[in-house]
Design a protein around this motif. Structure first.
Motif, PDB file in Angstrom:
ATOM      1  N   ALA A 116       0.849  -1.193   0.000  1.00  0.00           N
ATOM      2  CA  ALA A 116       0.000   0.000   0.000  1.00  0.00           C
ATOM      3  C   ALA A 116       0.882   1.238   0.000  1.00  0.00           C
ATOM      4  N   ALA A 117       0.364   2.310  -0.554  1.00  0.00           N
ATOM      5  CA  ALA A 117       1.072   3.587  -0.561  1.00  0.00           C
ATOM      6  C   ALA A 117       0.043   4.703  -0.635  1.00  0.00           C
ATOM      7  N   GLY A 118       0.444   5.856  -0.184  1.00  0.00           N
ATOM      8  CA  GLY A 118      -0.448   7.008  -0.237  1.00  0.00           C
ATOM      9  C   GLY A 118       0.322   8.266   0.077  1.00  0.00           C
ATOM     10  N   GLU A 119      -0.368   9.382   0.084  1.00  0.00           N
ATOM     11  CA  GLU A 119       0.271  10.658   0.355  1.00  0.00           C
ATOM     12  C   GLU A 119      -0.707  11.604   1.021  1.00  0.00           C
ATOM     13  N   ALA A 120      -0.176  12.696   1.530  1.00  0.00           N
ATOM     14  CA  ALA A 120      -1.009  13.726   2.152  1.00  0.00           C
ATOM     15  C   ALA A 120      -0.322  15.072   1.988  1.00  0.00           C
ATOM     16  N   ASP A 121      -1.124  16.096   1.821  1.00  0.00           N
ATOM     17  CA  ASP A 121      -0.603  17.458   1.788  1.00  0.00           C
ATOM     18  C   ASP A 121      -0.254  17.886   3.211  1.00  0.00           C
ATOM     19  N   CYS A 122       0.939  18.400   3.384  1.00  0.00           N
ATOM     20  CA  CYS A 122       1.387  18.895   4.685  1.00  0.00           C
ATOM     21  C   CYS A 122       1.991  20.285   4.501  1.00  0.00           C
ATOM     22  N   PRO A 123       1.169  21.292   4.282  1.00  0.00           N
ATOM     23  CA  PRO A 123       1.729  22.640   4.136  1.00  0.00           C
ATOM     24  C   PRO A 123       2.413  23.079   5.420  1.00  0.00           C
ATOM     25  N   PHE A 124       3.556  23.714   5.262  1.00  0.00           N
ATOM     26  CA  PHE A 124       4.266  24.268   6.409  1.00  0.00           C
ATOM     27  C   PHE A 124       3.814  25.714   6.552  1.00  0.00           C
ATOM     28  N   ILE A 125       3.041  25.976   7.597  1.00  0.00           N
ATOM     29  CA  ILE A 125       2.441  27.284   7.823  1.00  0.00           C
ATOM     30  C   ILE A 125       2.955  27.836   9.152  1.00  0.00           C
ATOM     31  N   TYR A 126       3.483  29.063   9.100  1.00  0.00           N
ATOM     32  CA  TYR A 126       3.972  29.728  10.300  1.00  0.00           C
ATOM     33  C   TYR A 126       3.251  31.066  10.444  1.00  0.00           C
ATOM     34  N   PRO A 127       2.837  31.430  11.645  1.00  0.00           N
ATOM     35  CA  PRO A 127       2.185  32.737  11.805  1.00  0.00           C
ATOM     36  C   PRO A 127       3.126  33.896  11.540  1.00  0.00           C
ATOM     37  N   ASP A 128       4.428  33.668  11.712  1.00  0.00           N
ATOM     38  CA  ASP A 128       5.434  34.696  11.457  1.00  0.00           C
ATOM     39  C   ASP A 128       6.784  34.010  11.290  1.00  0.00           C
ATOM     40  N   LEU A 129       7.781  34.766  10.828  1.00  0.00           N
ATOM     41  CA  LEU A 129       9.086  34.170  10.567  1.00  0.00           C
ATOM     42  C   LEU A 129       9.793  33.724  11.841  1.00  0.00           C
ATOM     43  N   ASP A 130       9.583  34.432  12.936  1.00  0.00           N
ATOM     44  CA  ASP A 130      10.233  34.032  14.181  1.00  0.00           C
ATOM     45  C   ASP A 130       9.759  32.651  14.623  1.00  0.00           C
ATOM     46  N   THR A 131       8.464  32.384  14.474  1.00  0.00           N
ATOM     47  CA  THR A 131       7.946  31.073  14.840  1.00  0.00           C
ATOM     48  C   THR A 131       8.509  29.993  13.921  1.00  0.00           C
ATOM     49  N   GLY A 132       8.515  30.274  12.624  1.00  0.00           N
ATOM     50  CA  GLY A 132       9.084  29.319  11.687  1.00  0.00           C
ATOM     51  C   GLY A 132      10.543  29.030  11.983  1.00  0.00           C
ATOM     52  N   TRP A 133      11.288  30.070  12.314  1.00  0.00           N
ATOM     53  CA  TRP A 133      12.697  29.886  12.636  1.00  0.00           C
ATOM     54  C   TRP A 133      12.864  29.031  13.891  1.00  0.00           C
ATOM     55  N   GLY A 160       0.015  37.965   6.705  1.00  0.00           N
ATOM     56  CA  GLY A 160       1.306  38.050   7.368  1.00  0.00           C
ATOM     57  C   GLY A 160       1.927  36.714   7.722  1.00  0.00           C
ATOM     58  N   SER A 161       1.191  35.642   7.524  1.00  0.00           N
ATOM     59  CA  SER A 161       1.736  34.313   7.780  1.00  0.00           C
ATOM     60  C   SER A 161       2.592  33.864   6.586  1.00  0.00           C
ATOM     61  N   TYR A 162       3.225  32.720   6.731  1.00  0.00           N
ATOM     62  CA  TYR A 162       4.066  32.160   5.677  1.00  0.00           C
ATOM     63  C   TYR A 162       3.623  30.726   5.427  1.00  0.00           C
ATOM     64  N   ARG A 163       3.533  30.351   4.143  1.00  0.00           N
ATOM     65  CA  ARG A 163       3.010  29.035   3.799  1.00  0.00           C
ATOM     66  C   ARG A 163       3.807  28.441   2.631  1.00  0.00           C
ATOM     67  N   GLN A 164       4.331  27.241   2.857  1.00  0.00           N
ATOM     68  CA  GLN A 164       4.991  26.468   1.810  1.00  0.00           C
ATOM     69  C   GLN A 164       4.233  25.152   1.629  1.00  0.00           C
ATOM     70  N   GLU A 165       3.865  24.858   0.388  1.00  0.00           N
ATOM     71  CA  GLU A 165       3.134  23.627   0.099  1.00  0.00           C
ATOM     72  C   GLU A 165       4.117  22.443   0.048  1.00  0.00           C
ATOM     73  N   ASN A 166       3.763  21.374   0.731  1.00  0.00           N
ATOM     74  CA  ASN A 166       4.583  20.170   0.736  1.00  0.00           C
ATOM     75  C   ASN A 166       3.696  18.938   0.648  1.00  0.00           C
ATOM     76  N   VAL A 167       4.242  17.893   0.085  1.00  0.00           N
ATOM     77  CA  VAL A 167       3.570  16.595   0.037  1.00  0.00           C
ATOM     78  C   VAL A 167       4.472  15.572   0.718  1.00  0.00           C
ATOM     79  N   PHE A 168       3.888  14.777   1.584  1.00  0.00           N
ATOM     80  CA  PHE A 168       4.585  13.644   2.178  1.00  0.00           C
ATOM     81  C   PHE A 168       3.898  12.366   1.709  1.00  0.00           C
ATOM     82  N   ARG A 169       4.650  11.271   1.682  1.00  0.00           N
ATOM     83  CA  ARG A 169       4.087  10.012   1.236  1.00  0.00           C
ATOM     84  C   ARG A 169       4.466   8.878   2.180  1.00  0.00           C
TER      85      ARG A 169
END
Length: 261
Positions: A190-207, A244-253
């Protein structure tokens, strides 16, 4: 100890920041994998490279008897507070401290790519699975579908790694995980995937979250925190949202394989 000697030091710097900021972003792929593994009630499950324990908690909620292994004592300390009855051990994914055929389910979420030798790591996952048991591996999707790869590419520019150095997307090309499972004598089913966007309210939190991760810690040690922070902010600037948030789209499988028997 092989990989664990290096990775345990890199991943143990700020476990609370990893648990708060980054690990929850992986919840969609963990949920998808757990759903594919259902039913788990009454089964013994090992998560090799368990981090601060989100996947273990999800498995325990589904009735599994959970054990966790990680290279970082600091990460495991975070797990103990939430899963006091779990069997938690410091160890190396390339030399698991368990007998053959111990677990019904063995998982490795975001961990095999940090082994010196992923093939050996997957062979170890297979060794400790019982005949008829399952092994589930989660990894990043292929680089073209993961916007956070731009950060990892920039880190390579700041501190070029030696050949064959562990990297977040090292086993993400299509077919690589399936090949590792097959080489370990397992049968992918079996295999599958899911969207896992990396979302931060601000750059300090992401850092705070990303700088707690092993890949950034390695570069911080080589290039200095200020230079890495400047690169982090620059890389994320195009991903700023109107609020003002930051969002990068990612896929994990994930890929699940069964041990014959």
């Amino acid at each position: 100890m092989g990989s664990a000697t290096v990775q345990g030091q890199l991943w143990g710097s700020c476990p609370a920041d990893w648990a708060e900021v980054i690990e929850p972003l992986l919840r969609p792929i963990h949920l998808a994998t757990m759903e594919a593994l259902t039913p788990l009630s009454g089964l013994s499950l090992l998560d090799a490279g368990c981090g601060t324990g989100l996947a273990l908690r999800l498995a325990a909620e589904r009735g599994a008897r959970v054990s966790g292994l990680d290279a970082s004592a600091a990460l495991l300390d975070m797990v103990r507070g939430q899963l006091p009855d779990a069997d938690l051990r410091i160890g190396d994914i390339e030399e698991l401290p368990y007998d053959d055929a111990t677990f019904d389910v063995v998982t490795a979420f975001n961990s095999i790519q940090y082994a010196f030798d992923p093939k050996t790591a997957v062979a170890e996952l297979a060794r400790v699975a019982r005949p008829g048991g399952r092994v589930a591996i989660e990894v990043w999707g292929e680089p073209a579908r993961c916007e956070t790869e731009v950060l990892f590419a920039r880190l390579k520019e700041l501190a070029p790694p030696p050949p064959d150095t562990a990297a977040p997307l090292a086993v993400s090309e299509p077919g690589v995980v399936e090949g590792l499972l097959a080489a370990a004598g397992l049968e992918p089913e079996a295999a599958g995937e899911a969207d896992c966007p990396f979302i931060y309210p601000d750059l300090d939190t992401g850092w705070r979250g990303q700088s707690a991760a092993g890949p950034l810690q390695r570069v911080i040690q080589l290039a200095g925190e200020q230079m890495v922070r400047e690169a982090f902010d620059e890389v994320h600037a195009p991903y700023r949202q109107p609020d003002g948030s930051y969002r990068q789209e990612n896929v994990f499988r994930y890929v699940i394989a069964r041990k014959p028997g």
